[in-house]
Design a protein around this motif. Structure first.
Motif, PDB file in Angstrom:
ATOM      1  N   VAL A 110      25.141  10.682 -65.020  1.00 12.70           N
ATOM      2  CA  VAL A 110      25.554  11.475 -63.865  1.00 12.70           C
ATOM      3  C   VAL A 110      24.778  10.993 -62.650  1.00 12.70           C
ATOM      4  CG1 VAL A 110      23.852  13.270 -64.439  1.00 12.70           C
ATOM      5  CG2 VAL A 110      25.767  13.816 -62.940  1.00 12.70           C
ATOM      6  N   ASP A 111      25.482  10.917 -61.535  1.00 14.74           N
ATOM      7  CA  ASP A 111      24.876  10.548 -60.261  1.00 14.74           C
ATOM      8  C   ASP A 111      24.526  11.826 -59.512  1.00 14.74           C
ATOM      9  OD1 ASP A 111      24.057   9.486 -57.887  1.00 14.74           O
ATOM     10  OD2 ASP A 111      25.840   8.263 -57.544  1.00 14.74           O
ATOM     11  N   ALA A 112      23.235  12.022 -59.226  1.00 15.41           N
ATOM     12  CA  ALA A 112      22.761  13.270 -58.622  1.00 15.41           C
ATOM     13  C   ALA A 112      22.893  13.284 -57.106  1.00 15.41           C
ATOM     14  CB  ALA A 112      21.309  13.509 -59.004  1.00 15.41           C
ATOM     15  N   THR A 113      23.573  12.322 -56.541  1.00 13.71           N
ATOM     16  CA  THR A 113      23.684  12.264 -55.085  1.00 13.71           C
ATOM     17  C   THR A 113      24.408  13.492 -54.546  1.00 13.71           C
ATOM     18  OG1 THR A 113      23.726   9.856 -55.180  1.00 13.71           O
ATOM     19  CG2 THR A 113      24.530  10.887 -53.157  1.00 13.71           C
ATOM     20  N   ASN A 114      23.726  14.197 -53.626  1.00 18.55           N
ATOM     21  CA  ASN A 114      24.317  15.345 -52.922  1.00 18.55           C
ATOM     22  C   ASN A 114      24.762  16.457 -53.866  1.00 18.55           C
ATOM     23  OD1 ASN A 114      24.812  16.492 -50.428  1.00 18.55           O
ATOM     24  ND2 ASN A 114      26.951  15.833 -50.367  1.00 18.55           N
ATOM     25  N   GLU A 152      16.474  10.982 -56.327  1.00 18.55           N
ATOM     26  CA  GLU A 152      15.869  11.271 -55.026  1.00 18.55           C
ATOM     27  C   GLU A 152      16.871  11.831 -54.024  1.00 18.55           C
ATOM     28  OE1 GLU A 152      17.645   7.212 -54.644  1.00 18.55           O
ATOM     29  OE2 GLU A 152      16.554   8.344 -56.177  1.00 18.55           O
ATOM     30  N   LYS A 153      18.162  11.834 -54.378  1.00 19.63           N
ATOM     31  CA  LYS A 153      19.201  12.323 -53.473  1.00 19.63           C
ATOM     32  C   LYS A 153      19.725  13.697 -53.852  1.00 19.63           C
ATOM     33  CE  LYS A 153      20.717   7.618 -52.415  1.00 19.63           C
ATOM     34  NZ  LYS A 153      21.865   6.678 -52.386  1.00 19.63           N
ATOM     35  N   VAL A 154      19.089  14.367 -54.827  1.00 20.40           N
ATOM     36  CA  VAL A 154      19.517  15.711 -55.191  1.00 20.40           C
ATOM     37  C   VAL A 154      19.143  16.663 -54.060  1.00 20.40           C
ATOM     38  CG1 VAL A 154      17.374  16.360 -56.359  1.00 20.40           C
ATOM     39  CG2 VAL A 154      19.532  17.369 -57.084  1.00 20.40           C
ATOM     40  N   GLY A 155      19.938  17.704 -53.880  1.00 17.52           N
ATOM     41  CA  GLY A 155      19.730  18.610 -52.758  1.00 17.52           C
ATOM     42  C   GLY A 155      19.567  20.057 -53.179  1.00 17.52           C
ATOM     43  N   VAL A 156      19.102  20.860 -52.233  1.00 19.81           N
ATOM     44  CA  VAL A 156      18.959  22.298 -52.419  1.00 19.81           C
ATOM     45  C   VAL A 156      19.546  22.996 -51.207  1.00 19.81           C
ATOM     46  CG1 VAL A 156      16.956  22.223 -53.956  1.00 19.81           C
ATOM     47  CG2 VAL A 156      16.613  22.157 -51.492  1.00 19.81           C
ATOM     48  N   THR A 157      19.752  24.285 -51.314  1.00 19.63           N
ATOM     49  CA  THR A 157      20.348  25.062 -50.236  1.00 19.63           C
ATOM     50  C   THR A 157      19.282  25.912 -49.559  1.00 19.63           C
ATOM     51  OG1 THR A 157      20.913  26.839 -51.774  1.00 19.63           O
ATOM     52  CG2 THR A 157      22.572  25.148 -51.406  1.00 19.63           C
ATOM     53  N   GLY A 158      19.636  26.429 -48.381  1.00 14.60           N
ATOM     54  CA  GLY A 158      18.741  27.322 -47.665  1.00 14.60           C
ATOM     55  C   GLY A 158      17.465  26.619 -47.204  1.00 14.60           C
ATOM     56  N   ARG A 159      16.356  27.349 -47.297  1.00 12.24           N
ATOM     57  CA  ARG A 159      15.061  26.823 -46.867  1.00 12.24           C
ATOM     58  C   ARG A 159      14.205  26.366 -48.047  1.00 12.24           C
ATOM     59  NH1 ARG A 159      12.823  31.565 -43.061  1.00 12.24           N
ATOM     60  NH2 ARG A 159      13.321  32.708 -44.976  1.00 12.24           N
ATOM     61  N   LYS A 160      14.862  26.083 -49.194  1.00 12.78           N
ATOM     62  CA  LYS A 160      14.102  25.679 -50.367  1.00 12.78           C
ATOM     63  C   LYS A 160      13.385  24.344 -50.170  1.00 12.78           C
ATOM     64  CE  LYS A 160      17.295  27.922 -53.622  1.00 12.78           C
ATOM     65  NZ  LYS A 160      18.445  28.112 -52.722  1.00 12.78           N
ATOM     66  N   ARG A 161      13.882  23.510 -49.283  1.00 13.16           N
ATOM     67  CA  ARG A 161      13.256  22.200 -49.093  1.00 13.16           C
ATOM     68  C   ARG A 161      11.832  22.328 -48.563  1.00 13.16           C
ATOM     69  NH1 ARG A 161      15.142  17.186 -49.304  1.00 13.16           N
ATOM     70  NH2 ARG A 161      17.213  18.019 -49.734  1.00 13.16           N
ATOM     71  N   THR A 162      11.562  23.381 -47.825  1.00 11.37           N
ATOM     72  CA  THR A 162      10.215  23.584 -47.286  1.00 11.37           C
ATOM     73  C   THR A 162       9.496  24.766 -47.927  1.00 11.37           C
ATOM     74  OG1 THR A 162      11.153  24.915 -45.485  1.00 11.37           O
ATOM     75  CG2 THR A 162      10.817  22.560 -45.071  1.00 11.37           C
ATOM     76  N   ASP A 163      10.235  25.725 -48.497  1.00 12.36           N
ATOM     77  CA  ASP A 163       9.614  26.929 -49.048  1.00 12.36           C
ATOM     78  C   ASP A 163       9.390  26.857 -50.553  1.00 12.36           C
ATOM     79  OD1 ASP A 163       9.769  27.770 -46.497  1.00 12.36           O
ATOM     80  OD2 ASP A 163      11.234  29.365 -46.816  1.00 12.36           O
TER      81      ASP A 163
END
Length: 247
Positions: A110-114, A152-163
């Motif tokens: 599986v490709d985890a991009t986006n 390295e291209k997997v993503g999260v929603t909201g402010r999870k990237r910093t919180d």
């Protein structure tokens, strides 16, 4: 009936002392029908006598019949299939570990991009546990291997990237370390996917064996081309970040 009574009379009455106490005696005697045990307890100490009857099935006194037996109304179905007459009415089949060796398990990629981290991890855990199999058994490792590329291209929603915080401890006093999702993704992106999937697997040796079948890589290359992995079937319609929710 006479044979049962004869076997009961042939068996001697057995006396057992309860814990070495003289005031407590267990008397065990066979029933007249030979299908149980009678155990009247005699209590002391002014409390009066107390009689109880404990029924225990005796396998040795049961008739020796062949079990299971095909019912009379179903025998016509197996007249021309003698090999099924003994096996069709046995106990239900329970899978064994030897029935699912690692060499026979499938490989998926599986490709985890986006892709959303949580939905991707739940889909991976679904196939690692083997829940896609109709013979799924919670106590066996019958899942597939899963390869994840472009972690390295997997993503999260909201402010999870910093919180969202990832914590680890060195085991020494004051050894607690914290880092955000964004910082860990730049440093070790494979650990993010591994941490999410590990939390969705059983917390025992079975879960650790399932986790070893997860192969996460940074970038699009992986060394498992000889296994000829197939694309991971994804049924979640909201796994992509750029897709609108569908209700």
């Amino acid at each position: 009936m006479a044979m049962a009574m004869a076997s009961a009379s042939a068996a001697r009455t057995t006396f057992l002392d309860g814990g070495g106490s003289s005031s407590f005696t267990q008397k065990l005697a066979f029933h007249e029908n030979g299908l149980g045990l009678r155990a009247p307890w005699r209590g002391g100490g002014g409390g009066g006598g107390m009689n109880r009857i404990v029924h225990c099935r005796l396998r040795s006194l049961r008739p020796k019949t062949q079990w299971p037996i095909i019912p009379e109304q179903h025998k016509w179905m197996y007249e021309d299939k003698p090999e099924l007459q003994k096996a069709i009415w046995h106990k239900s089949y329970y899978p064994k570990e030897a029935d699912h060796p690692n060499v026979s398990k499938k490989w998926y990629i599986v490709d985890a991009t986006n892709m959303r981290l949580g939905r991707l991890a739940s889909t991976i855990a679904y196939y690692l546990r083997g829940k896609d199999s109709p013979m799924f058994t919670p106590s066996l490792d019958m899942g597939s291997y899963v390869i994840v590329v472009n972690s390295e291209k997997v993503g999260v929603t909201g402010r999870k990237r910093t919180d969202k915080l990832y914590r680890r401890h060195s085991g020494r006093p004051g050894g607690l370390k914290e880092e955000t999702f964004d910082h860990l993704q730049k440093r070790i992106p494979e650990r993010i996917v591994e941490h999410a999937v590990r939390g969705m697997l059983p917390k025992n040796r079975l879960g650790r064996a399932m986790f070893r079948k997860l192969k996460v890589f940074k970038g699009g290359d992986h060394p498992h081309g000889a296994q000829k992995p197939e694309p991971l079937p994804i049924k979640d319609k909201r796994i992509m970040l750029d897709m609108e929710p569908q209700f």
